[in-house]
Design a protein around this motif. Structure first.
Motif, PDB file in Angstrom:
ATOM      1  N   THR A 169      68.951  17.832  63.040  1.00  0.00           N
ATOM      2  CA  THR A 169      69.044  18.570  64.503  1.00  0.00           C
ATOM      3  C   THR A 169      67.886  18.765  65.106  1.00  0.00           C
ATOM      4  N   GLN A 194      76.701  15.648  68.105  1.00  0.00           N
ATOM      5  CA  GLN A 194      77.673  15.523  67.127  1.00  0.00           C
ATOM      6  C   GLN A 194      77.907  14.324  66.712  1.00  0.00           C
ATOM      7  N   SER A 217      77.127  12.820  63.033  1.00  0.00           N
ATOM      8  CA  SER A 217      78.178  12.301  62.329  1.00  0.00           C
ATOM      9  C   SER A 217      77.543  10.940  61.876  1.00  0.00           C
ATOM     10  N   ARG A 226      75.300  11.524  58.932  1.00  0.00           N
ATOM     11  CA  ARG A 226      76.021  11.958  57.694  1.00  0.00           C
ATOM     12  C   ARG A 226      76.655  10.415  56.896  1.00  0.00           C
ATOM     13  N   ALA A 251      70.189  27.565  59.982  1.00  0.00           N
ATOM     14  CA  ALA A 251      71.410  26.925  60.764  1.00  0.00           C
ATOM     15  C   ALA A 251      71.884  28.075  61.787  1.00  0.00           C
ATOM     16  N   GLN A 305      78.887  22.998  64.054  1.00  0.00           N
ATOM     17  CA  GLN A 305      78.510  23.763  62.686  1.00  0.00           C
ATOM     18  C   GLN A 305      77.536  22.470  61.977  1.00  0.00           C
ATOM     19  N   LEU A 306      76.588  23.209  61.210  1.00  0.00           N
ATOM     20  CA  LEU A 306      75.669  22.366  60.327  1.00  0.00           C
ATOM     21  C   LEU A 306      76.101  22.739  58.990  1.00  0.00           C
ATOM     22  N   ARG A 307      76.069  21.703  58.147  1.00  0.00           N
ATOM     23  CA  ARG A 307      76.486  21.803  56.710  1.00  0.00           C
ATOM     24  C   ARG A 307      75.600  22.029  55.933  1.00  0.00           C
ATOM     25  N   SER A 308      74.456  21.722  55.982  1.00  0.00           N
ATOM     26  CA  SER A 308      73.333  22.009  55.074  1.00  0.00           C
ATOM     27  C   SER A 308      71.926  22.093  55.898  1.00  0.00           C
ATOM     28  N   ARG A 309      70.899  22.376  54.966  1.00  0.00           N
ATOM     29  CA  ARG A 309      69.779  22.539  55.475  1.00  0.00           C
ATOM     30  C   ARG A 309      69.199  21.121  55.835  1.00  0.00           C
ATOM     31  N   GLU A 340      70.818  18.904  57.509  1.00  0.00           N
ATOM     32  CA  GLU A 340      71.217  18.769  58.871  1.00  0.00           C
ATOM     33  C   GLU A 340      70.543  19.883  59.939  1.00  0.00           C
ATOM     34  N   GLN A 357      72.129  26.918  65.483  1.00  0.00           N
ATOM     35  CA  GLN A 357      73.867  27.395  66.135  1.00  0.00           C
ATOM     36  C   GLN A 357      73.484  28.117  67.302  1.00  0.00           C
TER      37      GLN A 357
END
Length: 127
Positions: free
Chosen positions: A16, A62, A66, A69, A42, A6-10, A12, A46
């Protein structure tokens, strides 16, 4: 069953894409640059991750996200606190290796090691 990526924001999505391009450049992924450059949402990222990356690559991605982030969360302002921002210093490969080895053996960061080693002399010179 593999864990859902999962990507949480633009932001990210951008991180990626950077990671994927770095993996291609480093020869760890056999995808085309043009494919990565076309990714915009996203959902597209994904889908690519689900279809193209093996479990080892997904795990590396991942972990990279992490870490990114965590670094982002550690920066209280846009530029970052002076105690945590990234700076560049040119040193020889031997000096870098020595610095990292000694810091690791003492269980401190390289910044803490440099500060500890130079604080007395710096105090005399800076006056």
């Amino acid at each position: 069953m593999k864990k859902q990526f999962q990507l949480r924001s633009r932001k990210e999505v951008h991180w990626t894409r950077q990671w994927l391009l770095g993996q291609i450049q480093g020869g760890r992924l056999s995808l085309r640059y043009q494919l990565i450059e076309l990714l915009d949402t996203a959902e597209q990222v994904q889908q690519l991750v689900d279809q193209q990356l093996d479990s080892e690559s997904r795990t590396r991605l991942q972990k990279a996200l992490s870490a990114r982030r965590a670094r982002e969360a550690a920066l209280p302002t846009r530029k970052g606190a002076p105690s945590t921002r990234m700076v560049r210093t040119e040193v020889t490969a031997l000096a870098r290796e020595m610095l990292h080895t000694v810091a690791a053996s003492r269980g401190v960061t390289t910044s803490e090691l440099i500060t500890k080693l130079l604080e007395d002399e710096y105090g005399r010179v800076a006056r």
